[in-house]
Design a protein around this motif. Structure first.
Motif, PDB file in Angstrom:
ATOM      1  N   PRO A 187       0.802  -1.228   0.000  1.00  0.00           N
ATOM      2  CA  PRO A 187       0.000   0.000   0.000  1.00  0.00           C
ATOM      3  C   PRO A 187       0.833   1.277   0.000  1.00  0.00           C
ATOM      4  O   PRO A 187       0.373   2.302  -0.518  1.00  0.00           O
ATOM      5  CB  PRO A 187      -0.840  -0.117   1.273  1.00  0.00           C
ATOM      6  N   ILE A 188       2.038   1.226   0.547  1.00  0.00           N
ATOM      7  CA  ILE A 188       2.892   2.420   0.523  1.00  0.00           C
ATOM      8  C   ILE A 188       3.261   2.769  -0.914  1.00  0.00           C
ATOM      9  O   ILE A 188       3.131   3.916  -1.361  1.00  0.00           O
ATOM     10  CB  ILE A 188       4.161   2.189   1.376  1.00  0.00           C
ATOM     11  N   THR A 189       3.695   1.764  -1.670  1.00  0.00           N
ATOM     12  CA  THR A 189       4.041   1.976  -3.075  1.00  0.00           C
ATOM     13  C   THR A 189       2.822   2.384  -3.886  1.00  0.00           C
ATOM     14  O   THR A 189       2.881   3.302  -4.717  1.00  0.00           O
ATOM     15  CB  THR A 189       4.649   0.698  -3.667  1.00  0.00           C
ATOM     16  N   ALA A 190       1.703   1.726  -3.641  1.00  0.00           N
ATOM     17  CA  ALA A 190       0.487   1.983  -4.413  1.00  0.00           C
ATOM     18  C   ALA A 190      -0.059   3.384  -4.163  1.00  0.00           C
ATOM     19  O   ALA A 190      -0.491   4.068  -5.097  1.00  0.00           O
ATOM     20  CB  ALA A 190      -0.568   0.931  -4.090  1.00  0.00           C
ATOM     21  N   VAL A 191      -0.045   3.820  -2.909  1.00  0.00           N
ATOM     22  CA  VAL A 191      -0.508   5.174  -2.598  1.00  0.00           C
ATOM     23  C   VAL A 191       0.401   6.198  -3.258  1.00  0.00           C
ATOM     24  O   VAL A 191      -0.065   7.196  -3.822  1.00  0.00           O
ATOM     25  CB  VAL A 191      -0.578   5.389  -1.072  1.00  0.00           C
ATOM     26  N   LYS A 192       1.694   5.951  -3.226  1.00  0.00           N
ATOM     27  CA  LYS A 192       2.638   6.854  -3.888  1.00  0.00           C
ATOM     28  C   LYS A 192       2.353   6.919  -5.389  1.00  0.00           C
ATOM     29  O   LYS A 192       2.428   7.983  -6.014  1.00  0.00           O
ATOM     30  CB  LYS A 192       4.066   6.377  -3.630  1.00  0.00           C
ATOM     31  N   ASN A 193       1.995   5.782  -5.982  1.00  0.00           N
ATOM     32  CA  ASN A 193       1.692   5.734  -7.415  1.00  0.00           C
ATOM     33  C   ASN A 193       0.449   6.554  -7.774  1.00  0.00           C
ATOM     34  O   ASN A 193       0.407   7.213  -8.815  1.00  0.00           O
ATOM     35  CB  ASN A 193       1.452   4.286  -7.858  1.00  0.00           C
ATOM     36  N   ASN A 194      -0.582   6.474  -6.925  1.00  0.00           N
ATOM     37  CA  ASN A 194      -1.895   6.973  -7.334  1.00  0.00           C
ATOM     38  C   ASN A 194      -2.351   8.261  -6.666  1.00  0.00           C
ATOM     39  O   ASN A 194      -3.366   8.832  -7.076  1.00  0.00           O
ATOM     40  CB  ASN A 194      -2.956   5.887  -7.115  1.00  0.00           C
ATOM     41  N   ILE A 195      -1.626   8.768  -5.682  1.00  0.00           N
ATOM     42  CA  ILE A 195      -2.069   9.996  -5.032  1.00  0.00           C
ATOM     43  C   ILE A 195      -2.165  11.168  -6.017  1.00  0.00           C
ATOM     44  O   ILE A 195      -3.045  12.030  -5.851  1.00  0.00           O
ATOM     45  CB  ILE A 195      -1.179  10.342  -3.806  1.00  0.00           C
ATOM     46  N   PRO A 196      -1.365  11.232  -7.088  1.00  0.00           N
ATOM     47  CA  PRO A 196      -1.545  12.352  -8.026  1.00  0.00           C
ATOM     48  C   PRO A 196      -2.895  12.342  -8.740  1.00  0.00           C
ATOM     49  O   PRO A 196      -3.304  13.379  -9.295  1.00  0.00           O
ATOM     50  CB  PRO A 196      -0.399  12.166  -9.028  1.00  0.00           C
ATOM     51  N   TYR A 197      -3.576  11.197  -8.735  1.00  0.00           N
ATOM     52  CA  TYR A 197      -4.836  11.060  -9.467  1.00  0.00           C
ATOM     53  C   TYR A 197      -6.050  11.081  -8.533  1.00  0.00           C
ATOM     54  O   TYR A 197      -7.180  10.853  -8.984  1.00  0.00           O
ATOM     55  CB  TYR A 197      -4.842   9.757 -10.259  1.00  0.00           C
ATOM     56  N   ALA A 198      -5.839  11.373  -7.261  1.00  0.00           N
ATOM     57  CA  ALA A 198      -6.901  11.228  -6.265  1.00  0.00           C
ATOM     58  C   ALA A 198      -7.802  12.456  -6.202  1.00  0.00           C
ATOM     59  O   ALA A 198      -7.321  13.585  -6.092  1.00  0.00           O
ATOM     60  CB  ALA A 198      -6.306  10.960  -4.889  1.00  0.00           C
ATOM     61  N   SER A 199      -9.106  12.220  -6.252  1.00  0.00           N
ATOM     62  CA  SER A 199     -10.082  13.267  -5.969  1.00  0.00           C
ATOM     63  C   SER A 199     -10.590  13.147  -4.535  1.00  0.00           C
ATOM     64  O   SER A 199     -11.151  14.101  -3.986  1.00  0.00           O
ATOM     65  CB  SER A 199     -11.273  13.176  -6.935  1.00  0.00           C
ATOM     66  N   MET A 200     -10.385  11.987  -3.938  1.00  0.00           N
ATOM     67  CA  MET A 200     -10.912  11.664  -2.608  1.00  0.00           C
ATOM     68  C   MET A 200     -10.009  10.599  -2.009  1.00  0.00           C
ATOM     69  O   MET A 200      -9.474   9.751  -2.744  1.00  0.00           O
ATOM     70  CB  MET A 200     -12.345  11.124  -2.769  1.00  0.00           C
ATOM     71  N   VAL A 201      -9.816  10.608  -0.700  1.00  0.00           N
ATOM     72  CA  VAL A 201      -8.989   9.599  -0.034  1.00  0.00           C
ATOM     73  C   VAL A 201      -9.805   8.919   1.054  1.00  0.00           C
ATOM     74  O   VAL A 201     -10.445   9.587   1.874  1.00  0.00           O
ATOM     75  CB  VAL A 201      -7.712  10.226   0.564  1.00  0.00           C
ATOM     76  N   HIS A 202      -9.784   7.578   1.044  1.00  0.00           N
ATOM     77  CA  HIS A 202     -10.356   6.771   2.121  1.00  0.00           C
ATOM     78  C   HIS A 202      -9.218   6.220   2.970  1.00  0.00           C
ATOM     79  O   HIS A 202      -8.218   5.757   2.417  1.00  0.00           O
ATOM     80  CB  HIS A 202     -11.139   5.577   1.574  1.00  0.00           C
ATOM     81  N   VAL A 203      -9.411   6.237   4.280  1.00  0.00           N
ATOM     82  CA  VAL A 203      -8.425   5.624   5.175  1.00  0.00           C
ATOM     83  C   VAL A 203      -9.077   4.459   5.890  1.00  0.00           C
ATOM     84  O   VAL A 203     -10.103   4.616   6.554  1.00  0.00           O
ATOM     85  CB  VAL A 203      -7.870   6.625   6.198  1.00  0.00           C
ATOM     86  N   LYS A 204      -8.475   3.298   5.721  1.00  0.00           N
ATOM     87  CA  LYS A 204      -8.869   2.113   6.479  1.00  0.00           C
ATOM     88  C   LYS A 204      -7.621   1.334   6.835  1.00  0.00           C
ATOM     89  O   LYS A 204      -6.514   1.648   6.391  1.00  0.00           O
ATOM     90  CB  LYS A 204      -9.872   1.257   5.693  1.00  0.00           C
ATOM     91  N   ASP A 205      -7.786   0.295   7.623  1.00  0.00           N
ATOM     92  CA  ASP A 205      -6.654  -0.508   8.069  1.00  0.00           C
ATOM     93  C   ASP A 205      -7.066  -1.973   8.042  1.00  0.00           C
ATOM     94  O   ASP A 205      -8.258  -2.308   8.056  1.00  0.00           O
ATOM     95  CB  ASP A 205      -6.259  -0.086   9.494  1.00  0.00           C
TER      96      ASP A 205
END
Length: 284
Positions: A187-205
């Protein structure tokens, strides 16, 4: 950053009839959230009156309605079903407009065959549907998005493939920082990949256990066989400190929703998650 709650987090209370959506909005405002994300799961829009009630309740509580999230699947067995699904989602865009939101998430595809070959075959048709919906949403100033969930369009590169294929400035991704583990992606790599395209962020664990160690009731399997269970944000196995540091350092300053899916009582789990994420955000 504007921290709030997805109504999906309180699904247990909705389903049990302990709270209705308006009472959930009061509870969300009561814990200090700045916004609520409306997900019609555990309740339905039986009439236009509820739309007015939700919009007016948010205004009276001083919270925003950040996002409206629905399901959809443009992988259909006929052209008639394909067109009907597009028209259904466009009608939901109209509802989002009546609710007063500027962000809307809709799903795009689901299959039991989740192979990359099948995904590549479906990509053009899925993208065309998303284009038509984004174009419909543009008149309202609404940005539509897909979320990384459902196994088929969940990995960060597949999400990006859809976003690039749609190629609309008002089509992005609802970035769920936890869902990538369902397809065994870091998820660290994936979030880094896709945060530039985010209109909304969900946080879960999530709690994560190896495929060879069955923990019993309450767990489900990732695409690769690992055992997963929803956790209170900040108490599971995801490195939320690093994940939220990436989100914060990217310059993202939009809505963040707590999406709680744990086994603890939903109000308790959601409140602890909310407090944890607020604290971690300030520490990173």
């Amino acid at each position: 950053m504007k921290l709030g709650i997805s109504s999906y987090s309180l699904y247990q209370a909705l389903e049990a009839g302990e709270m209705d959506i308006l009472e959930i909005m009061e509870w969300v405002a009561g814990i200090g959230a700045e916004h609520i994300e409306i997900v019609p799961y555990g309740f339905t829009f039986e009439n236009l009156e509820l739309e007015d009630q939700i919009r007016e309740k948010a205004a009276s509580l001083g919270i925003a309605i950040s996002n409206y999230a629905i399901g959809a699947n443009f992988v259909t067995s006929s052209e008639e079903e394909y067109e009907a699904e597009i028209e259904l989602v466009k009608a939901e865009v109209d509802r989002a407009h009546r609710l007063g939101v500027k962000l809307m998430r809709h799903d795009v595809a689901a299959r039991t065959d989740t192979s990359i070959a099948r995904f590549n075959e479906d990509l053009g048709r899925v993208a065309a549907a998303c284009q038509r919906i984004a174009d419909h949403a543009k008149q309202y100033g609404i940005t539509t998005s897909l979320e990384n969930h459902g196994y088929y369009v969940q990995a960060s590169d597949r999400v990006q493939s859809v976003v690039h294929a749609v190629n609309r400035p008002n089509f992005k991704t609802t970035l769920d920082v936890g869902n990538f583990v369902c397809v065994d992606e870091n998820p660290i790599t994936a979030v880094k990949n896709n945060i530039p395209y985010a209109s909304m962020v969900h946080v879960k664990d999530f709690y994560i256990r190896p495929a060879s160690r069955n923990p019993g009731e309450g767990w489900f399997r990732s695409a690769g066989g690992s055992y997963l269970r929803g956790a209170i944000a900040g108490q599971g196995d995801l490195d939320l400190y690093e994940i939220l540091r990436i989100v914060k350092s990217s310059g993202y300053d939009g809505y963040i929703s707590i999406e709680y899916e744990g086994m603890e009582e939903c109000r308790k789990g959601t409140k602890i998650a909310f407090d944890n994420v607020a604290r971690i955000w300030n520490e990173v």
